[in-house]
Every structure is written in structure tokens, then in C-alpha cells.
Enzyme design. Structure first.
Site, PDB file in Angstrom:
ATOM      1  N   GLU A 208       3.314   5.829   5.422  1.00 63.03           N
ATOM      2  CA  GLU A 208       4.615   6.488   5.325  1.00 63.03           C
ATOM      3  C   GLU A 208       4.918   6.872   3.880  1.00 63.03           C
ATOM      4  O   GLU A 208       4.811   6.057   2.962  1.00 63.03           O
ATOM      5  CB  GLU A 208       5.696   5.537   5.841  1.00 63.03           C
ATOM      6  CG  GLU A 208       7.098   6.088   5.685  1.00 63.03           C
ATOM      7  CD  GLU A 208       8.163   5.055   6.088  1.00 63.03           C
ATOM      8  OE1 GLU A 208       7.839   4.129   6.860  1.00 63.03           O
ATOM      9  OE2 GLU A 208       9.308   5.194   5.632  1.00 63.03           O
TER      10      GLU A 208
ATOM     11  N   ARG B 118       4.099  -1.222  -1.969  1.00 64.36           N
ATOM     12  CA  ARG B 118       5.328  -1.949  -1.667  1.00 64.36           C
ATOM     13  C   ARG B 118       5.821  -2.666  -2.918  1.00 64.36           C
ATOM     14  O   ARG B 118       5.358  -3.743  -3.253  1.00 64.36           O
ATOM     15  CB  ARG B 118       5.066  -2.956  -0.540  1.00 64.36           C
ATOM     16  CG  ARG B 118       6.317  -3.535   0.102  1.00 64.36           C
ATOM     17  CD  ARG B 118       5.975  -4.365   1.325  1.00 64.36           C
ATOM     18  NE  ARG B 118       5.301  -3.571   2.347  1.00 64.36           N
ATOM     19  CZ  ARG B 118       5.943  -2.848   3.255  1.00 64.36           C
ATOM     20  NH1 ARG B 118       7.247  -2.840   3.284  1.00 64.36           N
ATOM     21  NH2 ARG B 118       5.272  -2.138   4.133  1.00 64.36           N
TER      22      ARG B 118
ATOM     23  N   ARG C 113       4.454   6.386  -3.982  1.00 60.18           N
ATOM     24  CA  ARG C 113       3.417   6.595  -2.966  1.00 60.18           C
ATOM     25  C   ARG C 113       2.749   7.951  -3.122  1.00 60.18           C
ATOM     26  O   ARG C 113       1.566   8.119  -2.794  1.00 60.18           O
ATOM     27  CB  ARG C 113       4.014   6.427  -1.563  1.00 60.18           C
ATOM     28  CG  ARG C 113       4.383   4.968  -1.294  1.00 60.18           C
ATOM     29  CD  ARG C 113       4.785   4.685   0.136  1.00 60.18           C
ATOM     30  NE  ARG C 113       5.144   3.265   0.286  1.00 60.18           N
ATOM     31  CZ  ARG C 113       5.507   2.704   1.437  1.00 60.18           C
ATOM     32  NH1 ARG C 113       5.561   3.436   2.538  1.00 60.18           N
ATOM     33  NH2 ARG C 113       5.798   1.426   1.474  1.00 60.18           N
TER      34      ARG C 113
ATOM     35  N   SER D 198      10.761   9.425   5.168  1.00 59.93           N
ATOM     36  CA  SER D 198      11.393   9.128   6.442  1.00 59.93           C
ATOM     37  C   SER D 198      12.668   9.954   6.487  1.00 59.93           C
ATOM     38  O   SER D 198      13.509   9.836   5.611  1.00 59.93           O
ATOM     39  CB  SER D 198      11.712   7.631   6.505  1.00 59.93           C
ATOM     40  OG  SER D 198      12.152   7.280   7.790  1.00 59.93           O
TER      41      SER D 198
ATOM     42  N   ARG E  63      14.341  -2.981  -3.771  1.00 54.08           N
ATOM     43  CA  ARG E  63      14.326  -3.687  -2.481  1.00 54.08           C
ATOM     44  C   ARG E  63      13.692  -5.063  -2.635  1.00 54.08           C
ATOM     45  O   ARG E  63      12.676  -5.208  -3.298  1.00 54.08           O
ATOM     46  CB  ARG E  63      13.540  -2.869  -1.449  1.00 54.08           C
ATOM     47  CG  ARG E  63      14.186  -1.513  -1.225  1.00 54.08           C
ATOM     48  CD  ARG E  63      13.520  -0.720  -0.124  1.00 54.08           C
ATOM     49  NE  ARG E  63      14.149   0.590  -0.022  1.00 54.08           N
ATOM     50  CZ  ARG E  63      13.774   1.553   0.797  1.00 54.08           C
ATOM     51  NH1 ARG E  63      12.736   1.348   1.609  1.00 54.08           N
ATOM     52  NH2 ARG E  63      14.410   2.696   0.819  1.00 54.08           N
TER      53      ARG E  63
END
Length: 427
Positions: free
Chosen positions: A348, A276, A390, A351, A261
Site C-alpha cells: 500500500e 512502517r 514508501r 489509500s 503513528r
RNA sequence: GGAAGGGUGGCAGAGCGGUUGAAUGCAACGGUCUUGAAAACCGUCGAUGGGCGACCAUCCGUGGGUUCAAAUCCCACCCCUUCCGCCA
């Protein structure tokens, strides 16, 4: 992609649902384009019908050796008009299609109303009632001290937001991945897939990343491919363009992939550590279901992701996203947020979304009922089960010992050759 | 990268300028027969959009072109298969 029929039949309801997302989504452009497109189609189809009629007449006359010049003359006049009409219709159709694909999915009726993440609702916590715990050192300091995370080398070889995992760090990534895949395949009934990490435009359009979110994707310079931002893309597109027999449903797939990303809009956020990254590993879960079972499937899928955290003994909470915080393709989403004592807050880590028939329409994926020959769009769901990077952060921060070592959760030990601790290197 | 072949309905596979949306087979569905099933036989059987409907339009990898008319001819591109080359 929204259902055209639904928009026509219940415009005010669709409008109300769209507005609940908080963006300024509006159907007026859509209706204007649709009216124009419809008028042009009626005209074009009339001309086409006439053309076919004349062609057939000419064919008949020529076959019997008769004169067809009268018809040919009319065709000479009709031909250009038809071409013009067809071209005009195509332009309007493209505009209409562009408008339609710009619109996000409609939030499901039971999604809490809210403007942004402040409207999200915690639906459960684990351990029950868990809200916070003592703070510890953050994972990037832990990881660098243990010699398992190397950010500076990555900054040299690529740039910001990349990491070298080293030694027990690399092994821990592999352990987490193997543990998650085994759990989902052996106990939750998923088929394991190892998909390509690149995808074409059609696939990214199918799941909704294109055309609206192109700036979030890495794109190759010399080939028309993108790096996948999530395994949801290749997995869901496994049925793109297909008519699936009802008896095959539900399809349940899990896959480990790297995800890429650009994080274009995230400058300055989470600049340190693994939270991130431009590249991260994730184990993904995807379901293809019959429409009537997709909401129940979302509950199952979410529980499957939660089970990962429970077995890793990581405190978390399950959050129902509100209308203003839903992703573009999603009608309903649960986020799993893991407790990070290094940051003193939940982050998070998964999801889980039901997109209903939104992606299925874009992909043209339909199911054929065993009881009838009619076809209808399938429903698609996806969720992280879970984000590996994560998860590693959560393990480092939650299992940090006073002596500076990190205990390996029981569930991972078989995947670490029985190792129980990660200790600092002895110089 | 070079050469050859090929992309047609859920699948297999014909058609190669004119009622062809598309033969045939398999699968599927309905029926007859049967205690039930199988077999056999009869029938139905692509998708999308529009219309209350009879119907109309579009779709044979994608995009252009030729023609009164294109699944069928021409051009470009994409993909697949096989062989050669290169390569983990």
C-alpha cells in the site's frame, strides 16, 4: 458518526451494513439507550416548560407589584425535581453519544463483501496487466550501501522505526514532495496548505481517530495536543463547525506533512526499513464536496494519486477494499499498491476514501444550498497522494541498476538539479 | 511569562437580570418596478432535538455557581487581539 434518523428509519438495513464489516457491531445497546434517553427527555422538557411558565408569571406579578408567593412555592417543589431530571437525562445522553461515536461508517452499497483483505478486489493495474516483475535487493540494503538511509543513528537518537535520510536520500525526499505538490496544485487544481503538525482532541474526534483509536496516537505530556497521524486531520478540520456556501464547493486541498503513528498493534511487522515508521512524510489530498458529487470525486482523487505513480514510472495496482477491510470512517476506499521488487509483492502506498457525511456529522460541517436556506452535512474525502517514504522505497527498488546505483526517474530530475543517478560514495 | 481588552446569528455589531432566539447594518432569498440588469421599495431570513400539527425544549466560547428567572451577575478554564518580555 451515523445519522440518527437513518438508524431509526431503517434499523435493519443499518444493522445489516454494520455487520458486513465483520466486527461485532450491534444496535441493541444503542436502541436501549435511545429509549431511556427519550423518556427522560420528554419528562425533562415537560418540567422545563412548566418552569418557564411559572417564571414568566412571577415576572408579570412582580412588575405590577402583586404577590407571587403561590408560584414561588410551586417552584420550590419543582426546582429540585427538574435538576434531578436534567442530570439523569444528561447521563443517558452521554452514554448514547458514546455508543453512537463508537459505531463505524456504513460501507457503501457497491463495496465488495468480504471478511478481511482477502476479499479485496483489484480493479486495474498499471502498466495494464502488470502482475509482477523480477526481484531485486531490498531498499534498506540499497539505502545503507548508498549512504542515504541511516537507521542505526536513528535507533540511537530516538529508537526503533525512525530514520535519518542523508545526502541524496534527504534530497530525494524533498524532490518527491515537491514533485507531488506541484502536480496536484498545477495540474489537478488543489490549493496547497501547510498545516500544523499538532491537533487537538476536537479535531481528532472530527475525523474519527478519537475516541476509539487513541492508542495509535502520540500525545504530548504537558499540553492537550496530539501529533497528527495524517494531514487528513488538519485539512478536513479546516471546515469543522462551519456552514459552507454551496458555491465554494468542492474544496480541494493538498498538503505535505510529517505523520506520526505509534504503530501500537504492529509489533514485529515490517521491523526493517522504511515501510512502517513512527514518523513519515506524506502528501495528502482532501476534498469537501456536495453529497451528490462525492462518489465521482473519489474516482478523481484516486486518479490523481495514480498519476503520481505513473509519472514516477512505478508499477501499481488499484484495489477496492472489501467491507471487512474498510477503515473506521470510510464508506468506500481504493488502495493503491505499488510493486516492490525487493519484497516481491505489492504494498500500500496510498489509500483514498470517501467518508460521505460520517466525518461531516462529527465535525458539524454543513453546506447551505444556493437554492434554499436549509443546511445539510457536506461529504469529505481523503487520500494519500502519495506516501513519500514508501515512494522512496519504490524508487530505490524499481530503479536499482546492476551496478548498484539507482537511476532517478525523469519526473524527479528537475527537482534533483538534473541529477540522473544516485551512486555509492567513493571512499 | 506579565498587563489590558474581547469571544453573540453567514459576516459586522447592539443587548449587560424578566415574552430577547436576540436590535441594526451587510450578505442571501422571494416580490414590485425594468426590454434586461443595477438602484429603489415591500417581504422572508440562525441552528439542533421532539411532535401529524398548533407548538414545546435547548443553544449567545466551554464548564460550574448565584437566582423564582441568566446572553446579561460570580468563579474556573479555553481561545483571539494589542502592548511588554523571551524566542526561530
Amino acid at each position: 458518526m451515523l445519522d440518527l434518523k437513518a438508524i431509526r428509519e431503517r434499523p435493519e438495513w443499518v444493522d445489516e451494513r454494520l455487520k458486513s464489516r465483520g466486527g461485532r457491531y450491534d444496535l441493541t445497546t444503542f436502541f436501549a439507550l435511545e429509549a431511556a434517553q427519550r423518556a427522560l427527555r420528554t419528562q425533562t422538557e415537560g418540567l422545563q416548560a412548566r418552569r418557564n411558565e411559572i417564571s414568566r408569571a412571577i415576572g408579570r406579578l412582580k412588575a405590577s407589584g402583586e404577590d407571587a408567593s403561590e408560584w414561588l412555592a410551586e417552584m420550590g417543589e419543582l426546582g429540585p425535581r427538574l435538576k434531578e431530571s436534567e442530570a439523569a437525562m444528561r447521563v443517558k445522553e452521554e452514554e448514547l453519544q458514546a455508543e453512537l461515536t463508537r459505531l463505524p461508517n456504513l460501507p457503501a452499497e457497491d463495496v465488495p463483501l468480504g471478511p478481511d483483505e482477502s476479499g479485496n478486489v483489484v480493479v486495474r493495474s498499471w502498466p495494464e496487466g502488470f502482475t509482477s516483475g523480477p526481484l531485486t535487493e531490498n531498499h534498506w540494503d540499497v539505502g545503507e550501501r548508498l549512504g542515504i538511509l541511516d537507521f542505526s543513528s536513528a535507533a540511537e537518537t530516538v529508537g526503533a522505526r525512525f530514520t535519518f535520510f542523508r545526502g541524496d536520500g534527504a534530497r530525494l525526499v524533498r524532490a518527491l514532495t515537491g514533485f507531488m505538490l506541484d502536480l496536484h496544485t498545477r495540474e489537478h487544481g488543489y490549493e496547497e496548505i501547510l498545516p500544523p503538525f499538532l491537533a487537538n482532541k476536537e479535531s481528532l474526534f472530527g475525523t474519527g481517530q478519537l475516541p476509539k483509536f487513541e492508542e495509535d496516537l502520540f500525545c504530548l505530556r504537558d499540553d492537550p495536543f496530539y501529533l497528527i497521524p495524517t494531514a487528513e486531520v488538519p485539512l478536513t478540520n479546516l471546515v469543522r463547525g462551519q456552514i459552507v456556501e454551496e458555491a465554494r464547493l468542492p474544496l480541494k486541498w493538498t498538503a505535505w506533512t510529517a505523520c506520526f503513528r505509534r504503530e501500537a498493534g504492529a509489533a514485529g511487522r515490517d521491523t526493517r526499513g522504511l515501510i512502517r515508521q513512527h514518523q513519515f512524510d506524506k502528501v495528502e489530498l482532501v476534498w469537501i464536496t456536495r453529497p451528490e458529487e462525492s462518489m465521482e470525486a473519489l474516482e478523481s482523487l484516486t486518479r490523481h494519486a495514480e498519476e503520481v505513480l505513473k509519472r514516477l514510472e512505478l508499477p501499481y495496482r488499484t484495489v477496492a477494499l472489501c467491507t471487512g477491510d474498510l477503515g473506521f470512517a470510510s464508506a468506500k476506499t481504493y488502495d493503491l499498491e505499488v510493486w516492490l521488487p525487493g519484497q516481491g509483492r505489492f504494498r500500500e502506498i496510498s489509500s483514498c476514501s470517501n467518508t460521505l457525511d460520517f466525518q461531516a456529522r462529527r465535525m458539524k460541517t454543513r453546506l447551505r444550498r444556493s437554492t434554499s436556506k436549509a443546511v445539510e452535512p457536506v461529504h469529505t474525502l481523503n487520500g494519500s497522494g502519495v506516501a513519500v517514504g514508501r515512494a522512496l522505497v519504490a524508487v530505490l527498488e524499481n530503479f536499482l541498476q546492476p551496478d548498484g546505483s539507482v537511476v532517478i526517474p525523469d519526473a524527479l530530475r528537475p527537482y534533483m538539479g538534473g541529477q540522473t543517478h544516485i551512486k555509492p560514495p567513493t571512499p
